[in-house]
Design a protein around this motif. Structure first.
Motif, PDB file in Angstrom:
ATOM      1  N   LEU A 118       0.822  -1.217   0.000  1.00  0.00           N
ATOM      2  CA  LEU A 118       0.000   0.000   0.000  1.00  0.00           C
ATOM      3  C   LEU A 118       0.852   1.261   0.000  1.00  0.00           C
ATOM      4  O   LEU A 118       0.508   2.248  -0.655  1.00  0.00           O
ATOM      5  N   GLY A 154       0.557   3.807  -2.997  1.00  0.00           N
ATOM      6  CA  GLY A 154       0.140   5.183  -2.722  1.00  0.00           C
ATOM      7  C   GLY A 154       1.267   6.183  -2.719  1.00  0.00           C
ATOM      8  O   GLY A 154       1.047   7.375  -2.478  1.00  0.00           O
ATOM      9  N   LYS A 161       1.668   8.521   0.321  1.00  0.00           N
ATOM     10  CA  LYS A 161       0.719   9.618   0.544  1.00  0.00           C
ATOM     11  C   LYS A 161      -0.579   9.183   1.215  1.00  0.00           C
ATOM     12  O   LYS A 161      -1.469   9.984   1.419  1.00  0.00           O
ATOM     13  N   ILE A 162      -0.705   7.926   1.558  1.00  0.00           N
ATOM     14  CA  ILE A 162      -1.907   7.442   2.247  1.00  0.00           C
ATOM     15  C   ILE A 162      -1.762   7.797   3.729  1.00  0.00           C
ATOM     16  O   ILE A 162      -0.786   7.402   4.368  1.00  0.00           O
TER      17      ILE A 162
END
Length: 138
Positions: A81, A85, A88-89
């Protein structure tokens, strides 16, 4: 509460034991890092669970394996993830502790062996370091 907490403690201990076992075993680096690492650790979690079943009890062995596998799947999913991302998550930083480093002043009572403390070159017109503070990043 005890029915939830104790299996969690045993599972967490299994995950920590797995990290130690994989670190100690004389495996090639290609199996300890990179794309093979999650598979090797999941296989190791199953092995630790089997060992726990033989030495303690079947239930404890299952808890050890379940905890260690859960942590490995979490680490793998989190890394994917973060990559997907681009860091930036919210809540999933590219850096493990949420920051890159901490600057500690040279006057802060640190161990100078921890890192880079001074360039050794003189700065300024009169070749002095006046006004410049040296420190260490850790």
């Amino acid at each position: 509460m005890v029915n939830t907490l104790m299996p969690s403690v045993v599972g967490g201990a299994g995950a920590l034991a797995l990290d130690v076992v994989v670190g100690v075993l004389p495996l090639p680096d290609t199996l300890k890092t990179g794309p093979m690492a999650p598979l090797v650790k999941i296989a190791g979690a199953v092995g630790l669970g089997m060992l726990g079943s033989k030495m303690i009890s079947r239930r404890v062995g299952e808890q050890i394996a379940a905890g260690a596998i859960t942590v490995q799947l979490y680490n793998f999913a989190k890394a994917q993830l973060i990559k997907l991302g681009g860091g930036k998550i919210p809540g999933l930083s590219m850096y493990p502790d949420g920051y890159l480093s901490e600057y500690v002043s040279g006057s802060g009572g640190y161990d100078p062996a921890l890192g880079y403390t001074d360039s050794g070159i003189q700065v300024g017109v009169d070749n002095s370091m006046a006004g410049y503070e040296s420190g260490v990043y850790r």
